[in-house]
Scaffold this motif. Structure first.
Motif, PDB file in Angstrom:
ATOM      1  N   HIS A 158      19.126 -36.983  16.944  1.00 42.17           N
ATOM      2  CA  HIS A 158      18.828 -35.966  17.950  1.00 42.17           C
ATOM      3  C   HIS A 158      19.329 -34.575  17.585  1.00 42.17           C
ATOM      4  CE1 HIS A 158      23.019 -36.019  19.396  1.00 42.17           C
ATOM      5  NE2 HIS A 158      22.960 -37.332  19.224  1.00 42.17           N
ATOM      6  N   ASP A 159      20.313 -34.476  16.698  1.00 40.64           N
ATOM      7  CA  ASP A 159      20.882 -33.178  16.352  1.00 40.64           C
ATOM      8  C   ASP A 159      20.035 -32.398  15.347  1.00 40.64           C
ATOM      9  OD1 ASP A 159      21.592 -35.279  14.531  1.00 40.64           O
ATOM     10  OD2 ASP A 159      22.992 -33.907  13.558  1.00 40.64           O
TER      11      ASP A 159
ATOM     12  N   LEU B  88      17.471 -29.362  16.583  1.00 47.11           N
ATOM     13  CA  LEU B  88      18.239 -28.232  17.097  1.00 47.11           C
ATOM     14  C   LEU B  88      18.939 -27.487  15.967  1.00 47.11           C
ATOM     15  CD1 LEU B  88      19.189 -26.576  19.475  1.00 47.11           C
ATOM     16  CD2 LEU B  88      21.058 -28.212  19.820  1.00 47.11           C
TER      17      LEU B  88
ATOM     18  N   HIS C  84      10.574 -28.343  24.511  1.00 47.36           N
ATOM     19  CA  HIS C  84      11.898 -28.943  24.726  1.00 47.36           C
ATOM     20  C   HIS C  84      12.883 -28.406  23.710  1.00 47.36           C
ATOM     21  CE1 HIS C  84      15.134 -31.982  24.482  1.00 47.36           C
ATOM     22  NE2 HIS C  84      14.995 -31.970  25.801  1.00 47.36           N
TER      23      HIS C  84
ATOM     24  N   THR D  63      16.069 -26.244  24.541  1.00 49.61           N
ATOM     25  CA  THR D  63      17.365 -26.755  24.074  1.00 49.61           C
ATOM     26  C   THR D  63      18.116 -25.667  23.329  1.00 49.61           C
ATOM     27  OG1 THR D  63      16.427 -28.990  23.856  1.00 49.61           O
ATOM     28  CG2 THR D  63      18.522 -28.586  22.771  1.00 49.61           C
TER      29      THR D  63
ATOM     30  N   HIS E  47      21.715 -24.691  24.516  1.00 47.87           N
ATOM     31  CA  HIS E  47      22.730 -25.365  23.692  1.00 47.87           C
ATOM     32  C   HIS E  47      23.059 -24.517  22.459  1.00 47.87           C
ATOM     33  CE1 HIS E  47      20.932 -28.641  26.014  1.00 47.87           C
ATOM     34  NE2 HIS E  47      21.926 -29.428  25.683  1.00 47.87           N
TER      35      HIS E  47
ATOM     36  N   ARG F  53      11.106 -38.490  24.421  1.00 49.72           N
ATOM     37  CA  ARG F  53      12.449 -39.034  24.666  1.00 49.72           C
ATOM     38  C   ARG F  53      12.795 -40.103  23.637  1.00 49.72           C
ATOM     39  NH1 ARG F  53      15.730 -41.578  29.685  1.00 49.72           N
ATOM     40  NH2 ARG F  53      16.156 -43.615  28.756  1.00 49.72           N
TER      41      ARG F  53
ATOM     42  N   LEU G  14      15.834 -39.386  21.192  1.00 48.74           N
ATOM     43  CA  LEU G  14      17.096 -40.028  21.584  1.00 48.74           C
ATOM     44  C   LEU G  14      17.172 -41.511  21.247  1.00 48.74           C
ATOM     45  CD1 LEU G  14      17.568 -38.430  25.133  1.00 48.74           C
ATOM     46  CD2 LEU G  14      18.235 -37.517  22.897  1.00 48.74           C
TER      47      LEU G  14
ATOM     48  N   TYR H 231      20.450 -33.676  27.055  1.00 46.13           N
ATOM     49  CA  TYR H 231      19.158 -33.137  26.636  1.00 46.13           C
ATOM     50  C   TYR H 231      18.172 -32.973  27.794  1.00 46.13           C
ATOM     51  CZ  TYR H 231      20.418 -33.263  21.726  1.00 46.13           C
ATOM     52  OH  TYR H 231      21.015 -33.029  20.513  1.00 46.13           O
ATOM     53  N   SER H 232      18.641 -33.137  29.024  1.00 47.06           N
ATOM     54  CA  SER H 232      17.842 -32.776  30.199  1.00 47.06           C
ATOM     55  C   SER H 232      18.175 -31.319  30.500  1.00 47.06           C
ATOM     56  CB  SER H 232      18.174 -33.688  31.380  1.00 47.06           C
ATOM     57  OG  SER H 232      17.742 -35.006  31.127  1.00 47.06           O
ATOM     58  N   ASN H 233      17.372 -30.428  30.003  1.00 43.54           N
ATOM     59  CA  ASN H 233      17.765 -29.022  29.942  1.00 43.54           C
ATOM     60  C   ASN H 233      17.808 -28.326  31.295  1.00 43.54           C
ATOM     61  OD1 ASN H 233      18.201 -29.138  27.179  1.00 43.54           O
ATOM     62  ND2 ASN H 233      16.055 -28.720  26.725  1.00 43.54           N
TER      63      ASN H 233
ATOM     64  N   GLN I 239      21.337 -28.047  32.114  1.00 43.00           N
ATOM     65  CA  GLN I 239      22.192 -27.313  31.183  1.00 43.00           C
ATOM     66  C   GLN I 239      22.089 -25.791  31.337  1.00 43.00           C
ATOM     67  OE1 GLN I 239      24.273 -29.177  29.533  1.00 43.00           O
ATOM     68  NE2 GLN I 239      23.254 -31.034  30.276  1.00 43.00           N
TER      69      GLN I 239
END
Length: 282
Positions: free
Chosen positions: A114-115, A118, A150, A154, A158, A187, A191, A203-205, A208
């Protein structure tokens, strides 16, 4: 004679507006992480690509830069493929005509890591700022469609030192990773099939957003059968709650994935509204 003169002026104008794109390796010295994909990149129908493990950033410098903005575009594709043209390269001329340098990010597929996407989005923003003097850039924005939306949202929620975008533009974005409101393919690909509640929340922005989240321009069709319009609505409400300038545009029909296609009924509306919004934030 007048016709010849007109054609000559048109040719000169076209030549002046045409800028050769510049393609940069995103990580020339090697990325800090890996998505584990070892198979070759694959070209699919409709100019889509999959198995992306070597990211690039293609920059379209504006011939007459306004000096204030650049968009880093993240095409969509469910975090498993990229729709590089209608959600990426096809918009270059439109942005350039406004004096905006435009860049398309070919980001790595997460493949359960997942990283990774980003990291690529952050690096793209760093690269644009490293070339700020060369391309007359003062503001760097992030743009994305669907799963790319997304990724863009993100990056907008983030960020780390030096990677906060100055604005965000989202086309029918995936925002939430909650099963009640998400695009399940995005998803699962980002993830994994059994992510922890902590990762889902991270990750549900819509969860955030803070007062430091950059201004947003959001577009969605009410009849989107792939990514529920509630993704955009919940994100917009979170932005408003945190007093972040935001503009939400929903259209009654259009479905999903229209990007820059002329077939979208409301293309004239969204291009006009986005052009106004960009002038205001510049």
């Amino acid at each position: 004679m007048k016709r010849i003169l007109l054609m000559s002026l048109l040719a000169i104008s076209t030549a002046l507006s045409a800028q050769k794109p510049v393609e940069l390796e995103l990580w020339p010295d090697g990325a800090p992480n890996s998505n584990g994909i070892t198979t070759p990149e694959q070209k699919l129908e409709n100019n889509r690509i999959s198995n992306v493990s070597e990211p690039t950033l293609t920059i379209y410098p504006a011939a007459k830069p306004n000096g204030l903005a650049v968009v880093v575009a993240c095409p969509g594709g469910g975090y498993i493929r990229l729709a590089m043209n209608h959600e990426g390269h096809d918009m270059a001329d439109w942005f350039n005509a406004q004096g905006i340098t435009y860049a398309v990010l070919k980001y790595r597929m997460p493949n359960g890591h997942h990283d990774v996407p980003l990291s690529d989005a952050h690096q793209a923003i760093r690269l644009m700022r490293e070339h700020a003097n060369e391309w007359h850039i003062q503001k760097v924005g992030i743009m994305g469609a669907s799963a790319g939306g997304h990724l863009a949202s993100t990056a907008a929620t983030h960020y780390t030192a030096g990677t906060r975008p100055d604005f965000q533009i989202l086309f029918y974005p995936v925002i939430s990773m909650d099963l009640s409101n998400c695009h399940k393919g995005s998803r699962d690909n980002l993830l994994g099939k059994s992510p922890s509640e902590e990762l889902v929340r991270l990750y549900s922005n819509e969860l955030q957003v803070t007062g430091d989240t950059p201004p947003a321009f959001i577009m969605h069709s009410s009849d989107d059968g792939a990514v529920p319009v509630s993704n955009s609505v919940s994100y917009y409400l979170a932005l408003v709650k945190n007093k972040v300038p935001a503009s939400l545009h929903t259209y009654p029909i259009g479905g999903h994935g229209w990007g820059f296609r002329d077939s979208f009924t409301y293309k004239r509306q969204w291009t006009g509204e986005l052009e106004k919004w960009l002038r205001e934030i510049l």
